[in-house]
Design a protein around this motif. Structure first.
Motif, PDB file in Angstrom:
ATOM      1  N   VAL A 277       0.864  -1.170   0.000  1.00 25.56           N
ATOM      2  CA  VAL A 277       0.000   0.000   0.000  1.00 25.56           C
ATOM      3  C   VAL A 277       0.902   1.223   0.000  1.00 25.56           C
ATOM      4  O   VAL A 277       2.104   1.124   0.237  1.00 25.56           O
ATOM      5  CB  VAL A 277      -0.945   0.025   1.221  1.00 25.56           C
ATOM      6  CG1 VAL A 277      -1.893  -1.168   1.199  1.00 25.56           C
ATOM      7  CG2 VAL A 277      -0.159   0.047   2.515  1.00 25.56           C
ATOM      8  N   ALA A 278       0.321   2.382  -0.252  1.00 28.18           N
ATOM      9  CA  ALA A 278       1.104   3.612  -0.223  1.00 28.18           C
ATOM     10  C   ALA A 278       0.596   4.511   0.888  1.00 28.18           C
ATOM     11  O   ALA A 278      -0.605   4.669   1.076  1.00 28.18           O
ATOM     12  CB  ALA A 278       1.012   4.334  -1.560  1.00 28.18           C
ATOM     13  N   ILE A 279       1.520   5.067   1.636  1.00 28.85           N
ATOM     14  CA  ILE A 279       1.217   6.098   2.617  1.00 28.85           C
ATOM     15  C   ILE A 279       1.883   7.347   2.065  1.00 28.85           C
ATOM     16  O   ILE A 279       3.103   7.453   2.071  1.00 28.85           O
ATOM     17  CB  ILE A 279       1.733   5.736   4.012  1.00 28.85           C
ATOM     18  CG1 ILE A 279       1.077   4.448   4.502  1.00 28.85           C
ATOM     19  CG2 ILE A 279       1.491   6.884   4.983  1.00 28.85           C
ATOM     20  CD1 ILE A 279       1.577   3.954   5.837  1.00 28.85           C
ATOM     21  N   GLY A 280       1.062   8.254   1.552  1.00 28.87           N
ATOM     22  CA  GLY A 280       1.626   9.375   0.802  1.00 28.87           C
ATOM     23  C   GLY A 280       2.262   8.816  -0.450  1.00 28.87           C
ATOM     24  O   GLY A 280       1.628   8.087  -1.206  1.00 28.87           O
ATOM     25  N   ASN A 281       3.542   9.114  -0.650  1.00 28.40           N
ATOM     26  CA  ASN A 281       4.247   8.555  -1.807  1.00 28.40           C
ATOM     27  C   ASN A 281       5.236   7.473  -1.395  1.00 28.40           C
ATOM     28  O   ASN A 281       6.083   7.088  -2.166  1.00 28.40           O
ATOM     29  CB  ASN A 281       4.956   9.667  -2.595  1.00 28.40           C
ATOM     30  CG  ASN A 281       5.992  10.398  -1.758  1.00 28.40           C
ATOM     31  OD1 ASN A 281       6.170  10.095  -0.579  1.00 28.40           O
ATOM     32  ND2 ASN A 281       6.665  11.361  -2.345  1.00 28.40           N
ATOM     33  N   GLN A 282       5.121   6.984  -0.149  1.00 26.92           N
ATOM     34  CA  GLN A 282       6.010   5.928   0.352  1.00 26.92           C
ATOM     35  C   GLN A 282       5.298   4.584   0.319  1.00 26.92           C
ATOM     36  O   GLN A 282       4.281   4.395   0.983  1.00 26.92           O
ATOM     37  CB  GLN A 282       6.393   6.216   1.815  1.00 26.92           C
ATOM     38  CG  GLN A 282       7.335   7.338   1.996  1.00 26.92           C
ATOM     39  CD  GLN A 282       8.744   6.829   2.265  1.00 26.92           C
ATOM     40  OE1 GLN A 282       9.013   5.626   2.192  1.00 26.92           O
ATOM     41  NE2 GLN A 282       9.620   7.730   2.582  1.00 26.92           N
ATOM     42  N   PRO A 283       5.807   3.610  -0.445  1.00 22.46           N
ATOM     43  CA  PRO A 283       5.190   2.288  -0.425  1.00 22.46           C
ATOM     44  C   PRO A 283       5.491   1.557   0.885  1.00 22.46           C
ATOM     45  O   PRO A 283       6.567   1.721   1.469  1.00 22.46           O
ATOM     46  CB  PRO A 283       5.841   1.575  -1.612  1.00 22.46           C
ATOM     47  CG  PRO A 283       7.141   2.268  -1.798  1.00 22.46           C
ATOM     48  CD  PRO A 283       6.938   3.691  -1.360  1.00 22.46           C
ATOM     49  N   LEU A 284       4.527   0.788   1.347  1.00 22.78           N
ATOM     50  CA  LEU A 284       4.660   0.012   2.584  1.00 22.78           C
ATOM     51  C   LEU A 284       4.191  -1.401   2.302  1.00 22.78           C
ATOM     52  O   LEU A 284       3.153  -1.609   1.681  1.00 22.78           O
ATOM     53  CB  LEU A 284       3.814   0.639   3.692  1.00 22.78           C
ATOM     54  CG  LEU A 284       3.708  -0.126   5.004  1.00 22.78           C
ATOM     55  CD1 LEU A 284       5.056  -0.112   5.721  1.00 22.78           C
ATOM     56  CD2 LEU A 284       2.645   0.484   5.891  1.00 22.78           C
TER      57      LEU A 284
END
Length: 90
Positions: A18-25
């Motif tokens: 998933v993405a939190i902002g533009n950071q993938p997690l």
């Protein structure tokens, strides 16, 4: 897969990215470092300063609690102040 197949060979659990902002997690993205503020969420300046210190220490994410409506409403002030402070600091 059981909780721990082997104590000596680490195997990362498969997760959905998933993405939190533009950071993938999750998924195949790198393991992320996160922390949580301990400040009063109504204290905008203290929360922003702590967020900056957490990011400067190497975290990818910072979590902030919103215990009630007032705290949740103040998150927009924290975000606005953080964005302006982060621009100045970095």
């Amino acid at each position: 897969m059981s909780y721990c197949n082997n104590l000596f060979n680490y195997q990362r659990a498969q997760t959905v990215q998933v993405a939190i902002g533009n950071q993938p997690l999750g998924g195949s993205s790198p393991i992320r470092v996160q922390s949580m503020t301990t400040t009063n969420t109504l204290d905008t300046e203290a929360t922003v300063e702590q967020c900056i210190r957490i990011f400067d220490a190497g975290a990818d994410y910072v979590r902030i609690t919103a215990q009630g409506i007032q705290e949740a409403e103040n998150l927009k002030n924290i975000r606005k102040r953080f964005n302006s402070a982060a621009t100045i600091c970095h």
